[in-house]
Design a protein around this motif. Structure first.
Motif, PDB file in Angstrom:
ATOM      1  N   ALA A 109       0.826  -1.204   0.000  1.00 18.41           N
ATOM      2  CA  ALA A 109       0.000   0.000   0.000  1.00 18.41           C
ATOM      3  C   ALA A 109       0.862   1.256   0.000  1.00 18.41           C
ATOM      4  CB  ALA A 109      -0.929  -0.015   1.217  1.00 18.41           C
ATOM      5  N   LEU A 110       1.934   1.251   0.775  1.00 16.91           N
ATOM      6  CA  LEU A 110       2.836   2.405   0.823  1.00 16.91           C
ATOM      7  C   LEU A 110       3.517   2.622  -0.530  1.00 16.91           C
ATOM      8  CD1 LEU A 110       4.207   4.585   2.602  1.00 16.91           C
ATOM      9  CD2 LEU A 110       5.986   2.898   3.055  1.00 16.91           C
ATOM     10  N   VAL A 111       3.965   1.545  -1.139  1.00 13.68           N
ATOM     11  CA  VAL A 111       4.622   1.645  -2.444  1.00 13.68           C
ATOM     12  C   VAL A 111       3.630   2.138  -3.494  1.00 13.68           C
ATOM     13  CG1 VAL A 111       5.658   0.272  -4.305  1.00 13.68           C
ATOM     14  CG2 VAL A 111       6.436  -0.019  -1.956  1.00 13.68           C
ATOM     15  N   ALA A 112       2.405   1.622  -3.482  1.00 15.07           N
ATOM     16  CA  ALA A 112       1.398   2.044  -4.456  1.00 15.07           C
ATOM     17  C   ALA A 112       1.070   3.532  -4.296  1.00 15.07           C
ATOM     18  CB  ALA A 112       0.136   1.202  -4.303  1.00 15.07           C
ATOM     19  N   THR A 113       1.000   4.001  -3.066  1.00 14.07           N
ATOM     20  CA  THR A 113       0.723   5.424  -2.820  1.00 14.07           C
ATOM     21  C   THR A 113       1.850   6.290  -3.367  1.00 14.07           C
ATOM     22  OG1 THR A 113      -0.477   4.827  -0.813  1.00 14.07           O
ATOM     23  CG2 THR A 113       0.238   7.107  -1.020  1.00 14.07           C
ATOM     24  N   ARG A 114       3.068   5.893  -3.130  1.00 15.60           N
ATOM     25  CA  ARG A 114       4.199   6.680  -3.628  1.00 15.60           C
ATOM     26  C   ARG A 114       4.301   6.631  -5.142  1.00 15.60           C
ATOM     27  NH1 ARG A 114       8.959   6.322   0.891  1.00 15.60           N
ATOM     28  NH2 ARG A 114       7.656   7.116   2.566  1.00 15.60           N
ATOM     29  N   VAL A 115       3.992   5.500  -5.738  1.00 15.30           N
ATOM     30  CA  VAL A 115       4.022   5.393  -7.198  1.00 15.30           C
ATOM     31  C   VAL A 115       2.982   6.323  -7.802  1.00 15.30           C
ATOM     32  CG1 VAL A 115       3.487   3.844  -9.122  1.00 15.30           C
ATOM     33  CG2 VAL A 115       5.031   3.105  -7.325  1.00 15.30           C
ATOM     34  N   ARG A 116       1.785   6.351  -7.235  1.00 14.62           N
ATOM     35  CA  ARG A 116       0.746   7.270  -7.734  1.00 14.62           C
ATOM     36  C   ARG A 116       1.181   8.718  -7.594  1.00 14.62           C
ATOM     37  NH1 ARG A 116      -3.209   5.619  -4.140  1.00 14.62           N
ATOM     38  NH2 ARG A 116      -2.992   3.398  -4.286  1.00 14.62           N
ATOM     39  N   ARG A 117       1.788   9.057  -6.464  1.00 15.19           N
ATOM     40  CA  ARG A 117       2.243  10.428  -6.235  1.00 15.19           C
ATOM     41  C   ARG A 117       3.336  10.802  -7.240  1.00 15.19           C
ATOM     42  NH1 ARG A 117       4.059  10.798  -0.613  1.00 15.19           N
ATOM     43  NH2 ARG A 117       1.841  10.833  -0.161  1.00 15.19           N
ATOM     44  N   LEU A 118       4.286   9.911  -7.485  1.00 18.75           N
ATOM     45  CA  LEU A 118       5.339  10.183  -8.463  1.00 18.75           C
ATOM     46  C   LEU A 118       4.776  10.297  -9.881  1.00 18.75           C
ATOM     47  CD1 LEU A 118       8.258   7.940  -7.198  1.00 18.75           C
ATOM     48  CD2 LEU A 118       8.179  10.428  -7.279  1.00 18.75           C
ATOM     49  N   HIS A 119       3.758   9.504 -10.189  1.00 19.43           N
ATOM     50  CA  HIS A 119       3.144   9.585 -11.508  1.00 19.43           C
ATOM     51  C   HIS A 119       2.461  10.938 -11.705  1.00 19.43           C
ATOM     52  CE1 HIS A 119       1.376   8.247 -15.216  1.00 19.43           C
ATOM     53  NE2 HIS A 119       0.158   8.506 -14.766  1.00 19.43           N
ATOM     54  N   ARG A 120       1.746  11.403 -10.692  1.00 19.49           N
ATOM     55  CA  ARG A 120       1.106  12.731 -10.778  1.00 19.49           C
ATOM     56  C   ARG A 120       2.155  13.824 -10.917  1.00 19.49           C
ATOM     57  NH1 ARG A 120      -2.091  10.858  -6.344  1.00 19.49           N
ATOM     58  NH2 ARG A 120      -0.876  12.234  -5.019  1.00 19.49           N
ATOM     59  N   LEU A 121       3.256  13.725 -10.177  1.00 21.79           N
ATOM     60  CA  LEU A 121       4.328  14.701 -10.275  1.00 21.79           C
ATOM     61  C   LEU A 121       4.938  14.697 -11.680  1.00 21.79           C
ATOM     62  CD1 LEU A 121       6.252  16.731  -8.889  1.00 21.79           C
ATOM     63  CD2 LEU A 121       7.684  14.782  -8.303  1.00 21.79           C
ATOM     64  N   HIS A 122       5.122  13.522 -12.241  1.00 16.11           N
ATOM     65  CA  HIS A 122       5.677  13.415 -13.589  1.00 16.11           C
ATOM     66  C   HIS A 122       4.733  14.029 -14.617  1.00 16.11           C
ATOM     67  CE1 HIS A 122       7.023  11.309 -17.292  1.00 16.11           C
ATOM     68  NE2 HIS A 122       8.194  11.571 -16.766  1.00 16.11           N
ATOM     69  N   GLN A 123       3.435  13.824 -14.462  1.00 19.63           N
ATOM     70  CA  GLN A 123       2.472  14.434 -15.377  1.00 19.63           C
ATOM     71  C   GLN A 123       2.517  15.957 -15.278  1.00 19.63           C
ATOM     72  OE1 GLN A 123      -1.149  12.482 -14.184  1.00 19.63           O
ATOM     73  NE2 GLN A 123      -1.073  11.094 -15.945  1.00 19.63           N
ATOM     74  N   ARG A 124       2.605  16.482 -14.062  1.00 15.19           N
ATOM     75  CA  ARG A 124       2.682  17.938 -13.899  1.00 15.19           C
ATOM     76  C   ARG A 124       3.967  18.483 -14.490  1.00 15.19           C
ATOM     77  NH1 ARG A 124       0.937  17.448  -8.116  1.00 15.19           N
ATOM     78  NH2 ARG A 124       3.103  17.944  -7.673  1.00 15.19           N
TER      79      ARG A 124
END
Length: 109
Positions: free
Chosen positions: A20-35
């Motif tokens: 769950a922690l890894v999935a949360t960080r992956v989603r956050r990094l993906h949003r940052l990459h999109q921005r």
């Protein structure tokens, strides 16, 4: 319960929490990459608009548009250096300080 089942349960719980922690960080990094990609695209568009505006302004005032390619430096005089480090002919005489007595008085009362 046996200690093996307890350890197995703790291990499964630990793995689920880590996932769950890894999935949360992956989603956050993906949003940052999109921005980041969107910001780079916006900066690239702004640069293209500014370049077009600068080219339009240059042609409006009659300036020649820039030509890409190497710069011809043959018109630039080469720097002459003597054995001491500086060509004495290239050095100008020091300029005398300006006479401030003739300067205008300061403004205001």
């Amino acid at each position: 319960m046996t200690p093996v089942l307890v350890l197995l349960g703790l291990l499964v719980g630990l793995l689920a929490g880590t996932a769950a922690l890894v999935a949360t960080r992956v989603r956050r990094l993906h949003r940052l990459h999109q921005r980041l990609d969107a910001a780079r695209a916006a900066l690239d568009d702004a640069l293209a608009r500014r370049a077009a505006a600068a080219l339009g302004a240059a042609t409006a005032v009659g300036a020649d548009p820039p030509v890409p390619g190497p710069v011809d430096r043959s018109a630039v005089a080469p720097l002459t250096v003597s054995a001491a480090g500086v060509d004495p002919a290239a050095v100008t005489a020091p300029v005398a300080p300006a006479d401030r007595s003739a300067a205008a008085p300061p403004c205001g009362p």
